[in-house]
Design an enzyme around this catalytic site. Structure first.
Site, PDB file in Angstrom:
ATOM      1  CD  GLU A 159      38.557  15.513 -34.911  1.00 21.53           C
ATOM      2  OE1 GLU A 159      38.745  14.776 -34.065  1.00 21.53           O
ATOM      3  OE2 GLU A 159      37.499  15.475 -35.686  1.00 21.53           O
ATOM      4  CB  CYS A 210      31.272  15.536 -45.459  1.00 22.64           C
ATOM      5  SG  CYS A 210      30.245  17.048 -45.421  1.00 22.64           S
TER       6      CYS A 210
END
EC number: 2.1.1.192
Length: 419
Positions: A124, A375
């Site tokens: 990704e 994150c």
């Protein structure tokens, strides 16, 4: 067939951090050779081998790096003879990544793309637009072998390293999206690239450093980005950190520290049992001294785990007088984890103590949490888990990429200062 991690100090167990061999099963042979894998001379040799003048390779490279043309947009390549386009593009711009799913949030300013490689591996990347810049967060591996328990990528394990071109393709795609106004905010220019997606960049050292050189080199050699806009993160592979310092690449180094003491960091970042905090920071200071670049210390704030004022003091002591900046990241939720982000009051107290001790500190303005693009959340999850889908076409019908078909605070993302 097996493959080992690309560590300059030899293979290590990424799950436990102990010095044993790490193996993984490759799904297929190496990705097809792409012009981003090749030097300018090597590209020209390919053109000559096809019976074309060497300069044809430069023309293809300019279309790719400067004009950001898709390889299937052959009508835009009017400087290439029609009968030469097919062979040249097949040899220099093979299919590497196919978009399997695209999600957006933050009023269209954040976009996550899940990619499928030719051998079926998933990865990704995330594009984030801010008022003063545009950043793409790229993956360096399909999966990750570091085993950090608060990170979704690490819980899925490592599939394989990405090639140089598979990394570069993520960046070129982001630049193309911005230029073509496919992201909210109108036409834009890519300014920052952060190697903070899936994988440990320095465990794929050769491909990552080659990708950095491609991104920095001017067209037709590369994309022509500023080295100061590039950030490479690491959990602390000390030999690779020292090696990177000597590469002549003035990029920002981001160290995922997450704890100032070995007892806790052994739990949060398993590789710490191989290279403890003191060794990691010594390599970071060496990098800062050699490159003149401030090191970013990444620290995920986990409620009741590493967010107490005593640890803020310990962290400040470690960083005192150093060319460093602390980037605090409120923990992002991941499936199956009981840990939570520190409460706002706890975040403020941590920031206050660091700043009282003279440590430059910001808190990341998290983007993409609702689409698992923040994150620690990248895990190439099935499309059914997504909340808002912009494009969920089957892989077979999705348009491929490359197919003949930071700023103040965190260099990776926006930052805010808690007061």
């Amino acid at each position: 067939m097996t493959a080992e991690s690309d560590s300059p100090d030899g293979p290590v167990s990424a799950g436990t951090g102990r010095p044993v061999r790490l193996s993984l099963t490759r799904r297929a042979a190496r990705p097809a050779r792409h012009l981003a894998d090749l030097s300018r001379d090597e590209r020209r040799q390919v053109a000559v081998a096809l019976g074309q003048p060497a300069f044809r390779a430069d023309q293809v490279s300019r279309h790719y790096f400067a004009r950001l043309v898709d390889a299937d947009e052959t009508d835009a390549m009017t400087d290439l003879p029609e009968n030469a386009r097919g062979p040249l593009l097949e040899a220099l711009l093979p299919r590497l990544l196919v978009p399997a799913r695209t999600l957006s949030c933050d009023d269209g300013l954040t976009r996550k793309t899940a990619w499928r490689t030719a051998d079926g591996a998933l990865l990704e990347s995330v594009i984030m637009r801010y008022p003063d810049r545009a950043t793409v967060c790229v993956s360096s591996q399909a999966g990750c072998g570091m085993g950090c328990p608060f990170c979704a990528t690490g819980q899925g394990g490592l599939t394989r390293n990405l090639s140089t071109a598979e990394i570069v393709e993520q960046v070129v795609h982001a630049a193309r999206v911005l230029r073509r106004q496919e992201l909210a905010g109108g036409q834009g220019r890519l300014s920052n690239v952060v190697f903070m997606g899936m994988g440990e960049p320095l465990a794929n050292y050769t491909a990552v450093t080659a990708a950095l050189r491609r991104l920095i080199a001017p067209s037709p050699e590369g994309l022509g980005l500023s080295a100061r806009g590039l950030t490479v993160s690491t959990v602390g592979l000390v030999p690779a950190m020292r090696r990177l310092a000597g590469e002549g690449l003035p990029v920002t180094l981001a160290v995922s520290l997450h704890a100032p003491d070995d007892e806790l960091r052994d739990e949060l970042v398993p590789i710490n049992t191989r290279w403890p905090v003191a060794e990691v920071l010594a390599a970071a200071w060496e990098y800062a001294e050699v490159t003149g670049r401030r090191v970013s210390i990444e620290y995920a704030l986990i409620d009741g785990v590493n967010d107490d004022v005593a640890r803020a003091d310990a962290l400040a002591t470690l960083l005192a007088g150093r060319l460093a900046h602390v980037n605090l990241i409120p923990l992002n939720p991941t499936e199956g984890s009981s840990w939570q982000a520190s409460a706002p009051a706890g975040q403020r107290a941590f920031v206050r103590r660091l700043r009282e001790r003279g440590i430059a500190t910001t808190v990341r303005d998290t983007r993409g949490r609702e689409i698992a693009a923040a994150c620690g959340q990248l895990a190439a999850e099935p499309a059914g888990r997504a909340r808002r889908v912009e494009s969920a076409r089957p892989v077979e019908s999705a348009r491929p990429v490359g197919v003949a078909g930071a700023a103040s605070g965190s260099p990776a993302h926006g930052s805010r200062v808690l007061r």
